[in-house]
Design a protein around this motif. Structure first.
Motif, PDB file in Angstrom:
ATOM      1  N   MET A  12     -50.545  -2.774  -2.962  1.00  0.00           N
ATOM      2  CA  MET A  12     -51.519  -2.739  -4.044  1.00  0.00           C
ATOM      3  C   MET A  12     -52.826  -2.153  -3.527  1.00  0.00           C
ATOM      4  O   MET A  12     -53.300  -2.535  -2.451  1.00  0.00           O
ATOM      5  CB  MET A  12     -51.775  -4.153  -4.580  1.00  0.00           C
ATOM      6  N   LEU A  13     -53.394  -1.225  -4.285  1.00  0.00           N
ATOM      7  CA  LEU A  13     -54.693  -0.661  -3.918  1.00  0.00           C
ATOM      8  C   LEU A  13     -55.769  -1.726  -4.044  1.00  0.00           C
ATOM      9  O   LEU A  13     -55.761  -2.515  -4.989  1.00  0.00           O
ATOM     10  CB  LEU A  13     -55.052   0.509  -4.836  1.00  0.00           C
ATOM     11  N   LEU A  14     -56.688  -1.735  -3.095  1.00  0.00           N
ATOM     12  CA  LEU A  14     -57.800  -2.681  -3.128  1.00  0.00           C
ATOM     13  C   LEU A  14     -59.112  -2.009  -3.522  1.00  0.00           C
ATOM     14  O   LEU A  14     -60.135  -2.674  -3.624  1.00  0.00           O
ATOM     15  CB  LEU A  14     -57.953  -3.352  -1.756  1.00  0.00           C
ATOM     16  N   PRO A  32     -59.778   6.817 -10.218  1.00  0.00           N
ATOM     17  CA  PRO A  32     -59.454   6.181 -11.498  1.00  0.00           C
ATOM     18  C   PRO A  32     -58.904   7.148 -12.545  1.00  0.00           C
ATOM     19  O   PRO A  32     -58.030   6.778 -13.320  1.00  0.00           O
ATOM     20  CB  PRO A  32     -60.784   5.578 -11.959  1.00  0.00           C
ATOM     21  N   SER A  33     -59.380   8.395 -12.555  1.00  0.00           N
ATOM     22  CA  SER A  33     -58.895   9.355 -13.550  1.00  0.00           C
ATOM     23  C   SER A  33     -57.419   9.688 -13.339  1.00  0.00           C
ATOM     24  O   SER A  33     -56.745  10.113 -14.255  1.00  0.00           O
ATOM     25  CB  SER A  33     -59.725  10.641 -13.494  1.00  0.00           C
ATOM     26  N   GLY A  71     -55.863  -2.616  -7.937  1.00  0.00           N
ATOM     27  CA  GLY A  71     -54.771  -3.328  -8.570  1.00  0.00           C
ATOM     28  C   GLY A  71     -53.544  -2.477  -8.842  1.00  0.00           C
ATOM     29  O   GLY A  71     -52.506  -2.997  -9.232  1.00  0.00           O
ATOM     30  N   THR A  72     -53.635  -1.151  -8.651  1.00  0.00           N
ATOM     31  CA  THR A  72     -52.481  -0.278  -8.874  1.00  0.00           C
ATOM     32  C   THR A  72     -51.422  -0.559  -7.817  1.00  0.00           C
ATOM     33  O   THR A  72     -51.724  -0.661  -6.640  1.00  0.00           O
ATOM     34  CB  THR A  72     -52.902   1.209  -8.802  1.00  0.00           C
ATOM     35  N   ARG A  73     -50.179  -0.695  -8.252  1.00  0.00           N
ATOM     36  CA  ARG A  73     -49.074  -0.936  -7.324  1.00  0.00           C
ATOM     37  C   ARG A  73     -48.402   0.379  -6.974  1.00  0.00           C
ATOM     38  O   ARG A  73     -48.104   1.183  -7.855  1.00  0.00           O
ATOM     39  CB  ARG A  73     -48.093  -1.926  -7.946  1.00  0.00           C
ATOM     40  N   LEU A  74     -48.199   0.591  -5.668  1.00  0.00           N
ATOM     41  CA  LEU A  74     -47.624   1.818  -5.154  1.00  0.00           C
ATOM     42  C   LEU A  74     -46.439   1.500  -4.253  1.00  0.00           C
ATOM     43  O   LEU A  74     -46.338   0.398  -3.717  1.00  0.00           O
ATOM     44  CB  LEU A  74     -48.665   2.601  -4.344  1.00  0.00           C
ATOM     45  N   ILE A  75     -45.569   2.493  -4.051  1.00  0.00           N
ATOM     46  CA  ILE A  75     -44.394   2.336  -3.196  1.00  0.00           C
ATOM     47  C   ILE A  75     -44.597   3.186  -1.946  1.00  0.00           C
ATOM     48  O   ILE A  75     -44.918   4.375  -2.043  1.00  0.00           O
ATOM     49  CB  ILE A  75     -43.122   2.782  -3.938  1.00  0.00           C
TER      50      ILE A  75
END
Length: 163
Positions: A132-134, A139-140, A146-150
């Protein structure tokens, strides 16, 4: 709380409920608050890491009460995942002209701290893990807190992940 204009009324209601100001009683399903003896074991028992893709797993989450518990759960899930573990370590030091600060805040002490919103000193990762990005990076492009990444690539000083 981040909310679209169309969600402002719901967000306001939710805040009033949380503060106990609404006077409403909300009935939750027993599943929402029943104690699960071992949430990691329940999650792992439902997952077949060989057939389920990381994209399918991104929708699952265990919501612990504390950051320490969150780290324990993350490490247990990571142990169950296939592949080799890569450990990234932070570099901590004090920038101060006072030599007493160097003695008071040792590197070992700084490495023991894990403030909210910061990764631990030793960050353990595996390919295919969900992170998860902290911070708000772009943003664009949807890369915000809060974005979840793999994870798709783990290099010496670079972590590559996809949305």
């Amino acid at each position: 709380m981040r909310a679209f204009d169309s969600e402002k009324e719901f967000a306001s209601w939710l805040l009033h409920v949380g503060e106990g100001e609404s006077g409403e009683k909300i009935q939750l399903s027993p599943f929402c608050y029943s104690e699960i003896e071992d949430p990691v074991q329940q999650l792992i028992s439902e997952i077949d890491f060989k057939t389920e893709t990381p994209e399918e797993l991104k929708g699952r989450a265990i919501l612990p009460l504390t950051n320490d518990l969150s780290m324990q759960i993350n490490n247990r899930v990571l142990e169950c995942m296939p592949g080799n573990e890569v450990i990234y370590e932070s570099m901590d030091n004090i920038v101060s002209n006072d030599p007493q600060d160097q003695l008071a805040y040792t590197e070992e002490f700084l490495n023991s701290l894990t403030p909210t919103g910061m990764p631990p000193h030793k960050l353990r990762l595996k390919l295919g893990a969900i992170i998860m990005l902290l911070r708000n990076l772009a943003p664009s492009e949807g890369l915000c807190n809060g974005t979840r990444l793999i994870l798709i690539q783990l290099q010496k000083n670079v972590i590559v992940a996809k949305n």
